[in-house]
Design an enzyme around this catalytic site. Structure first.
Site, PDB file in Angstrom:
ATOM      1  N   SER A   1      -7.860  -2.795  -3.576  1.00  0.00           N
ATOM      2  CA  SER A   1      -8.562  -1.516  -3.548  1.00  0.00           C
ATOM      3  C   SER A   1      -9.597  -1.414  -4.658  1.00  0.00           C
ATOM      4  CB  SER A   1      -7.557  -0.360  -3.667  1.00  0.00           C
ATOM      5  OG  SER A   1      -6.794  -0.243  -2.496  1.00  0.00           O
TER       6      SER A   1
ATOM      7  N   ASP B   1      -3.166  -2.026  -7.337  1.00  0.00           N
ATOM      8  CA  ASP B   1      -3.746  -2.554  -6.114  1.00  0.00           C
ATOM      9  C   ASP B   1      -5.122  -3.171  -6.374  1.00  0.00           C
ATOM     10  OD1 ASP B   1      -4.648  -3.081  -3.578  1.00  0.00           O
ATOM     11  OD2 ASP B   1      -4.125  -1.124  -2.749  1.00  0.00           O
TER      12      ASP B   1
ATOM     13  N   GLN C   1      -0.565   2.253  -6.366  1.00  0.00           N
ATOM     14  CA  GLN C   1      -2.020   2.365  -6.294  1.00  0.00           C
ATOM     15  C   GLN C   1      -2.721   1.828  -7.534  1.00  0.00           C
ATOM     16  OE1 GLN C   1      -2.812   6.483  -5.390  1.00  0.00           O
ATOM     17  NE2 GLN C   1      -2.670   6.171  -3.190  1.00  0.00           N
TER      18      GLN C   1
ATOM     19  N   TYR D   1      -3.317  -0.963   6.318  1.00  0.00           N
ATOM     20  CA  TYR D   1      -4.410  -1.810   6.779  1.00  0.00           C
ATOM     21  C   TYR D   1      -4.622  -1.587   8.275  1.00  0.00           C
ATOM     22  CZ  TYR D   1      -3.577  -4.422   2.454  1.00  0.00           C
ATOM     23  OH  TYR D   1      -3.408  -4.783   1.154  1.00  0.00           O
TER      24      TYR D   1
ATOM     25  N   ARG E   1       0.839  -1.189   0.000  1.00  0.00           N
ATOM     26  CA  ARG E   1       0.000   0.000   0.000  1.00  0.00           C
ATOM     27  C   ARG E   1       0.882   1.251   0.000  1.00  0.00           C
ATOM     28  NH1 ARG E   1      -5.564  -0.948   1.811  1.00  0.00           N
ATOM     29  NH2 ARG E   1      -6.274  -2.420   0.251  1.00  0.00           N
TER      30      ARG E   1
END
Length: 366
Positions: A132, A129, A126, A226, A121
């Site tokens: 997500s 991911d 991003q 997280y 993360r």
């Protein structure tokens, strides 16, 4: 390099790892793309859609035989591994921290494996991911499912017969799924409350219009993006603070998961007994044990007048969008790992190091 895209075999799964749109981008970059026959049908992608952009649609055995990189969404199963050899590079969500038998089985084939759920993360990762991108859809669909299952509507409505007051929605966990759930419930007109052990999420929740329920912070914070498991004292105090909103809620959505660990129990049966008759709980953490003590995966349990639905929901139920987002994550991941259609194998680089679980039969991450 030949990239093979496999059909998902998990019961209820409708997604595909690479959409025709992304397959074309890979082909334009010089990769060959082989699609297992009918892999995209459940996501509304026909075999002819792939063939039209230059991909090759083949039987499963042919894909395994000819492709170097094999891509899935869900973990490779025993039948898959019978066809894997030491020259293969596997990419899927492997959940390696809680799936040691699978990792050992992959290592035994001599193959190499990347785990997409292990993407760190960090800001530059991003666009790779998958957790997500898929969780975003989970939050949205949880609200839609809740709206369908409730016996009330979300918004304030003034009619000639009288005024309908807005429903109250409580969200546990202000991560990607929780934030999307807040936004969706607010758009539908509900009064939304949210809670999370990570105080840094308070501003995000409030920016979307939710009331954030918190207790004095005693150092609880995120770990690598997280939530980590809360202390016993903090969990007790948070439960007391949330109870008033829980007992008054028409819809509760729980999203709290800890990678590689059983989901924390946030709602006990004793608390369910004190909830509104007719209230609905959507437990998105059911696959890892559930945030509600009495939820069961893929089942609707009605107990003490409350309907509890245990699910991972969304991605499968909006498979066209979910597949396209997952495919974009995979494309960005492949672009990061390769140069001139060859793997760079930068083992010290953070994204490569975090996701490369098995290298040529040797386990790197436990």
């Amino acid at each position: 390099m030949k990239i093979g895209v496999l059909k998902e075999t998990k019961v209820g799964e409708k997604r595909v790892a690479i959409s025709p749109n992304i397959a074309k981008k890979l082909i334009d970059k010089g990769f060959e793309v082989l699609i297992e026959e009918d892999a995209g049908l459940a996501s509304s992608f026909k075999n002819s859609d792939y063939e039209a952009i230059g991909a090759s649609v083949e039987k499963k055995g042919v894909v395994f035989k000819n492709a170097t990189v094999l891509i899935k969404i869900n973990p490779f199963d025993k039948e898959d591994l019978k066809l894997v050899n030491k020259g293969h590079i596997l990419m899927s969500q492997l959940y390696h921290k809680s799936n040691t038998e699978l990792i050992e089985a992959i290592a035994a084939t001599g193959a190499t494996a990347f785990s997409m759920d292990a993407v760190p993360r960090i800001s530059r990762a991003q666009d790779m991911d998958v957790l997500s991108s898929q969780s975003n859809l989970a939050g949205y669909k949880a609200v839609i499912l809740g709206a369908y299952e409730m016996t009330k509507i979300f918004p304030l409505m003034m009619t000639a017969a009288g005024t309908i007051t807005p429903s109250k929605v409580l969200i546990y966990g202000v991560g990607v799924a929780g934030l999307q759930a807040i936004a969706t419930a607010k758009r539908l007109g509900a009064v939304v409350m949210a809670t999370d052990i990570r105080m840094e999420t308070k501003e995000q929740a409030e920016s979307l219009g939710a009331k954030f329920i918190s207790v004095d912070n005693t150092g609880e914070e995120s770990e690598g993006g997280y939530a980590k498991e809360a202390s016993e004292d903090y969990a007790r105090r948070q439960k007391e603070a949330v109870n008033k909103s829980l007992f008054d809620a028409d819809l509760v959505i729980t999203t709290a998961m800890i990678p590689g660990r059983k989901s924390p129990v946030l709602i006990t049966e004793e608390q369910v007994k004190q909830m509104k008759n007719g209230a609905v709980i959507i437990d998105l953490a059911a696959a890892q044990g559930g945030n509600c003590e009495i939820s069961e995966m893929n089942k609707t349990v009605i107990k003490h007048g409350v309907k509890i639905i245990g699910t991972t929901i969304s991605p499968e139920s909006v498979s066209t969008n979910a597949s396209d987002l997952y495919a974009k994550n995979m494309y960005n991941f492949l672009m990061h790992l390769t140069e001139n259609n060859e793997f760079k194998w930068e083992l010290d680089e953070e994204i490569t190091d975090g996701t490369l679980i098995v290298k040529e039969g040797k386990i790197r991450k436990n």
